[in-house]
Design a protein around this motif. Structure first.
Motif, PDB file in Angstrom:
ATOM      1  N   LEU A 139      30.069  20.814  21.001  1.00 11.52           N
ATOM      2  CA  LEU A 139      29.916  19.426  21.409  1.00 11.52           C
ATOM      3  C   LEU A 139      30.877  18.564  20.595  1.00 11.52           C
TER       4      LEU A 139
ATOM      5  N   VAL B 257      21.598  20.896  15.123  1.00 11.34           N
ATOM      6  CA  VAL B 257      22.945  20.336  15.189  1.00 11.34           C
ATOM      7  C   VAL B 257      23.589  20.359  13.801  1.00 11.34           C
TER       8      VAL B 257
ATOM      9  N   VAL C  45      29.136  20.649  16.041  1.00 10.77           N
ATOM     10  CA  VAL C  45      29.552  19.346  16.536  1.00 10.77           C
ATOM     11  C   VAL C  45      30.744  18.849  15.727  1.00 10.77           C
TER      12      VAL C  45
ATOM     13  N   PRO D 175      34.025  23.640  18.383  1.00 15.90           N
ATOM     14  CA  PRO D 175      32.679  23.068  18.548  1.00 15.90           C
ATOM     15  C   PRO D 175      32.130  23.265  19.949  1.00 15.90           C
TER      16      PRO D 175
END
Length: 247
Positions: free
Chosen positions: A49, A26, A3, A47
């Motif tokens: 996300l 995550v 992320v 990434p």
């Protein structure tokens, strides 16, 4: 799941990072406070996300969305977040995956993350491999089915076409740039050869053809002496000078 968070408000970044600790798979692999810095982080970290603030100090989050195709493998889901829900429609029109209103609410974040996990389940990540052969040739895919084998030494410039949202290549012996597949990004192009260097968000050049930079424009050796539109971005200038000086 990798992320990245792009937001110029450090408190908001820390708050979101704290909320994301509820999801053990995550990992926040990078943050940025400006759009230009964010593009570099996204290109480097790739990434899965991205949480993107809409109001950045240099470019808007909407502009960022339009530019980021050139920096990713095409599997990055972008969640826009802002204190103002009036930006929701422009965000979705520019292919945002989802939208969260600040301050981030745990229930809203859970809904978004549920959608992200579901999307990953039915659209598994696939990273394209680099089609470079061991004899100095590059297998250039131009669409789903068509390809051509070119000498890496015949490549002068890769340029990003913002209208079509894809990279093109300027080749020796070709009168027009050749369009590349949409899943090609800048990191993949730079991996082809150490002779390639990014000098602008939209341009990657073959250093072997560079004669000089005049009026911030690259001049090339023949047969590319007619290429006169390649500019040097100010954030890339020092890197180019260092590379040029080492030749």
């Amino acid at each position: 799941m990798r992320v990245v968070i792009i937001d110029d408000d450090a408190a908001s970044v820390n708050e979101l990072r704290s909320h994301l600790t509820a999801y053990p798979d995550v990992e926040v692999v990078g943050t940025a406070s400006t759009g230009v810095e964010g593009l570099r982080v996204v290109a480097g970290k790739q990434p899965e996300l991205l949480f993107l603030d809409i109001q950045l100090p240099d470019i808007s989050g909407i502009d960022f969305l339009e530019r980021m195709d050139s920096a990713t493998h095409g599997h990055c889901r972008v969640v826009m977040y802002s204190a103002y829900d009036k930006y929701m429609l422009p965000a979705f029109r520019n292919k945002a995956f989802d939208f969260i209103v600040k301050p981030v609410d745990d229930d809203e974040l859970a809904t978004v993350m549920h959608r992200v996990y579901a999307d990953r389940k039915y659209a598994p990540e696939q990273r394209p491999t680099q089609p470079v052969t061991g004899d100095g040739k590059y297998l250039l895919y131009t669409n789903t089915a068509d390809f051509k084998l070119v000498n890496i030494s015949d490549i002068c410039v890769f340029q990003y076409n913002r209208t079509l949202r894809l990279w093109e290549v300027i080749l020796s012996g070709m009168s027009e740039p050749v369009r590349m597949k949409r899943n090609v990004n800048s990191s993949m192009l730079l991996d082809i050869s150490p002779d390639f260097i990014q000098i602008h968000q939209r341009f990657i050049i073959n250093m072997n053809y560079l004669v000089e930079v005049a009026d911030n424009t690259c001049r090339f050796f023949p047969p590319f002496d007619g290429v006169e539109h390649v500019k040097v971005g100010r954030f890339y200038r020092q890197r180019l000078i260092s590379k040029f000086s080492s030749l």
